[in-house]
Design a protein around this motif. Structure first.
Motif, short mmCIF file in Angstrom:
data_model
loop_
_atom_site.label_atom_id
_atom_site.label_comp_id
_atom_site.label_asym_id
_atom_site.label_seq_id
_atom_site.Cartn_x
_atom_site.Cartn_y
_atom_site.Cartn_z
N MET A 71 0.85 -1.24 -0.30
CA MET A 71 -0.04 0.21 0.08
C MET A 71 0.88 1.09 -0.09
SD MET A 71 -3.19 -1.11 2.57
CE MET A 71 -2.37 -1.83 3.61
N ASN A 72 1.94 1.06 0.47
CA ASN A 72 2.95 2.61 1.09
C ASN A 72 3.01 2.34 -0.75
OD1 ASN A 72 2.86 3.10 3.33
ND2 ASN A 72 4.05 2.34 3.58
N SER A 73 3.81 1.42 -1.00
CA SER A 73 4.23 1.50 -2.78
C SER A 73 3.24 2.36 -3.72
CB SER A 73 4.41 0.11 -3.21
OG SER A 73 5.23 0.17 -4.50
N LEU A 74 1.93 1.99 -3.48
CA LEU A 74 0.99 2.80 -3.95
C LEU A 74 0.43 4.06 -3.96
CD1 LEU A 74 -2.11 -0.53 -4.56
CD2 LEU A 74 -1.07 0.87 -5.86
N GLU A 75 1.16 4.43 -3.03
CA GLU A 75 0.80 5.66 -2.48
C GLU A 75 2.28 6.51 -3.22
OE1 GLU A 75 -0.10 6.05 1.41
OE2 GLU A 75 -1.79 4.49 1.69
N GLY A 76 3.03 5.81 -3.82
CA GLY A 76 4.31 6.34 -4.21
C GLY A 76 5.06 6.69 -3.74
N LYS A 77 5.42 5.50 -2.31
CA LYS A 77 6.40 5.72 -1.30
C LYS A 77 7.53 4.42 -1.76
CE LYS A 77 2.97 7.40 1.98
NZ LYS A 77 1.88 7.40 2.66
N ARG A 78 8.52 3.76 -0.94
CA ARG A 78 9.50 3.54 -0.41
C ARG A 78 8.48 2.00 -0.18
NH1 ARG A 78 14.68 3.62 1.23
NH2 ARG A 78 15.70 5.33 -0.24
N GLY A 79 8.44 0.80 -0.77
CA GLY A 79 7.99 -0.02 0.10
C GLY A 79 8.47 -0.72 1.36
N ALA B 108 9.23 14.75 -10.04
CA ALA B 108 8.61 15.57 -8.57
C ALA B 108 8.06 16.34 -9.20
CB ALA B 108 10.44 15.79 -8.08
N GLU B 109 8.24 17.13 -10.26
CA GLU B 109 7.47 18.76 -10.65
C GLU B 109 5.56 17.97 -11.28
OE1 GLU B 109 9.17 21.84 -13.28
OE2 GLU B 109 7.57 21.01 -14.21
N THR C 182 6.16 16.89 -6.25
CA THR C 182 6.68 15.43 -4.68
C THR C 182 7.66 16.29 -4.98
OG1 THR C 182 7.26 14.06 -6.04
CG2 THR C 182 5.31 14.15 -4.96
N GLU C 183 9.08 16.44 -3.81
CA GLU C 183 9.47 16.39 -3.29
C GLU C 183 11.11 16.14 -4.67
OE1 GLU C 183 11.50 19.16 -2.34
OE2 GLU C 183 9.83 20.25 -2.28
#
Ligand SMILES: Cc1cc2nc3c(=O)[nH]c(=O)nc-3n(C[C@H](O)[C@H](O)[C@H](O)COP(=O)(O)O)c2cc1C
Ligand code: FES
Lengths: 430, 178
Positions: free
Chosen positions: A179-187, B68-69, B73-74
């Motif tokens: 879910m974190n990955s789907l949110e565009g974050k590190r998994g 990022a742009e 995001t950053e």
């Protein structure tokens, strides 16, 4: 007992990946039935009766999971189909998605209708570009037919389904990392509770299942929960996909009733050890499940309980077969190399622990092992699993312990002889 | 504040990457998948990195700034994500990325040796690219095709039951194709 094709039915037929051919074999009839003839409560009841358990590894009952979602809660609710399939030895979801994508989609829509979910994502591991394209094509077909989108089959129910492409991280198979990955974050996995049913994708109620779990749903609705349950044992309902690989005569994906005797599967269906050699060991459910010796396989049934009673797990149904010539120290070394590479690094005991484990297995394998090394692993193992956010810690500790306990003499021989496991030229593995 | 302005200026100055038309169309397709809010925007980071890599071959500094742009995001966040996932290439590789699975089953079936032998034949070490820029050989984890092992993935495509001879033929074919 022989193979029982519920999910894999018609899988080798030409064009089975198309909606037209899938429908010609009765595809989407279950969806019509669910939407036109059943209430969400009735669907939930059938799924509970079916005894379907999650096929992603942990085996949690699907009906119970669906019951956690509050249908009437306001705001969007999500569905996630876990197609990250990264557990070494596992290759069933890729096959289903590539050749029978519509069964996955049909199961997803029924589940979403039952729980009143608004949108779903199929999280496909980045390496699976071909299955990703197959799923996308099938989703387009389903939209065109009115099975997805607004007012599905005139019911007033709206549901959108999308694919998502991972980018190479085993840990994203964990539902919260996913879910974190789907949110565009590190998994990186999240602490539980809160569970996804309360706080999932974008903080909204979310149901996550494996590809195979969703694929079982259409047959449950079409034939009834009891029919499905009766295929398996009283505690493990239905059929399960088993992917068998390694030193076996006929490797591949097979669908069997849960509770099928191991012996029958291995010897009659998969043809036994390749080349008439003797069996040395078997990993029953993916590399995170402890290895079993031939005598432990005697009388074993392929279901959650029977494999657990032997100290291992059904896991993903990924069976890896080792013949008598196998160097089990090398197998353990390779497994640990994988885990050392894949820890997300968030929890210190796991991050440091898997590197430390790999260091030890590596030096033993390279002939630089020390006498106290096996004890060191035993000691270290106590501090990892209980002190981490997700199950990754256990996923490498339990198999590591099984390797060193069951093949102790092999490890001791390596340590004693100081023999170089690596042949010359294999330096890239150092 | 001063710092921020400086950074933004620098960002625009060094922006040497942007989506071409087909990449932009692909990005628009992905935009429809997520909620129209900042959280949904952030969900586009990984898809945008993929689209950039398909266009540009790897994730450069400019790609990071551009992603990022467009995802609001950053750059630091995008960089953190790009480095977390192994399929995002931080530098150029050969035209064909040969990804040899050497996990348990593939090694049992000889895949680790095929990898070592291929490296030798190509005259490269693991991770290196041949002089002509054609091939990069790397070792990867289980590709989820163990039933047909040893498995090799070349760019997006899977090749199964790999032996030394099979790889040699494949490498020759790819050379001709290029
Ligand atoms: C490290 C780790 C890796 C996992 N990998 C997968 C995976 O590749 N596929 C999967 O379906 N579940 C995987 N899981 C389990 C998921 O967290 C989750 O339990 C599962 O997707 C739920 O689906 P199910 O109810 O159908 O089993 C993994 C769990 C952990 C801790
Ligand atoms: S071990 Fe190589 S594909 Fe699974």
């Amino acid at each position: 007992m022989a193979e029982k094709k519920v999910i894999l039915d018609h899988i080798n037929d030409e064009g089975e990946q198309t909606l037209e051919v899938y429908q010609g074999h009765g595809g989407y009839k279950a969806l019509e039935k669910a939407i036109k003839q059943m209430t969400p409560a009735q669907i939930l009841e059938e799924v509970k009766i079916s005894n379907l358990r999650g096929r992603g590894g942990a085996g949690f009952p699907a009906g119970v999971k669906w019951g956690f979602i509050k249908r009437e809660a306001l705001g969007p609710k999500y569905l996630i189909c876990n197609a990250d399939e990264g557990e070494p030895g596992t290759f069933k979801d890729r096959r289903v998605m590539t050749v029978k994508p519509h069964i996955v989609i049909e199961g997803i829509i029924i589940a979403a209708y039952c729980m009143g979910l608004d949108a779903g994502y199929i999280y496909i591991r980045g390496e699976f570009f071909e299955p990703y394209q197959a799923m996308d094509k099938a989703i387009d077909e389903a939209y065109a037919k009115g099975y997805l989108g607004k007012n599905i089959l005139g019911s007033g129910f709206n549901f959108d389904l999308y694919t998502y492409l991972g980018a190479g991280a085993y840990i994203c198979g964990d539902e919260t990392a996913l879910m974190n990955s789907l949110e565009g974050k590190r998994g990186m996995p999240r602490l539980k509770p809160p569970f996804p049913a309360q706080f999932g994708l974008y903080g909204k109620p979310t149901t996550v299942h494996n590809v195979e779990t969703f694929s079982a749903v259409p047959s449950i609705i079409a034939n009834g929960g009891k029919w499905y349950s009766d295929l398996g044992t009283s505690k493990s309902g239905g059929t399960k996909l088993f992917g068998i690989s390694g030193h076996v005569e006929r490797p591949g994906v097979y669908e069997l009733n849960l509770g099928t005797p191991w012996k029958e599967f291995f010897e009659d269906i998969a043809g036994g050890v390749r080349g008439g050699k003797k069996l040395k060991a078997v990993i029953p459910g993916g590399s995170s499940t402890p290895v079993l010796l031939p005598h432990e396989l005697e009388g074993m049934l392929l279901d959650y309980e029977s494999i657990a009673s032997r100290g291992s797990m059904l896991g993903t149904g990924a069976v890896i077969v080792f013949d008598e010539t196998t160097d089990m120290v090398k197998v353990a070394w390779r497994a640990m190399k994988f885990y050392a590479h894949e820890s997300c690094g968030q929890c210190t005991p796991c991050r440091e622990g898997c590197d430390w484990f790999y260091d030890i297995f590596n030096r033993i394998y390279k002939g630089e092992g020390r006498e106290e090394d096996l004890d060191k692993i035993e000691n270290l193992s106590k501090f990892i699993g209980p002190n981490t956010i997700c199950a990754f810690g256990d996923a490498f500790v339990t198999p590591a312990l099984a390797f060193i306990r069951k093949f102790r003499s092999d490890f001791l021989e390596y340590i004693k002889k100081g023999k170089y496991g690596l042949k010359s030229g294999e330096t890239s593995h150092a | 504040m001063d710092n921020m302005t400086n950074r933004t200026n620098e960002k625009t100055k060094t922006m040497n990457f942007s989506f071409n038309e087909s990449s932009m169309n692909e990005f628009r397709r992905w935009e429809k998948k997520f909620p129209e809010d900042p959280a949904g925007r952030r969900s586009l980071v990984i898809p945008a990195l993929w689209i950039s890599q398909w266009q540009h071959g790897y994730i450069s500094r400019d790609v990071i700034n551009y992603v990022a742009e467009i995802t609001q995001t950053e750059p630091l966040h995008v960089w953190g994500v790009a480095t977390f996932y192994t399929l995002f290439k931080k530098e150029k590789t050969g035209k064909f990325l040969l990804q040899f699975c050497t996990n348990i089953t593939c090694s049992l079936m000889g895949g680790d040796q095929v990898f070592v032998n291929t490296c030798k034949k190509l005259g490269v070490k693991a991770g290196e690219t041949t002089r002509d820029g054609m091939f990069t050989a790397v070792e990867v984890e289980c590709l989820g095709a163990c039933g047909e092992s040893p498995t090799l993935q070349v760019n997006e495509k899977y090749y199964t039951h790999m032996t030394d001879d099979e790889v040699e033929k494949l490498v020759a074919d790819l050379r001709k194709m290029a």
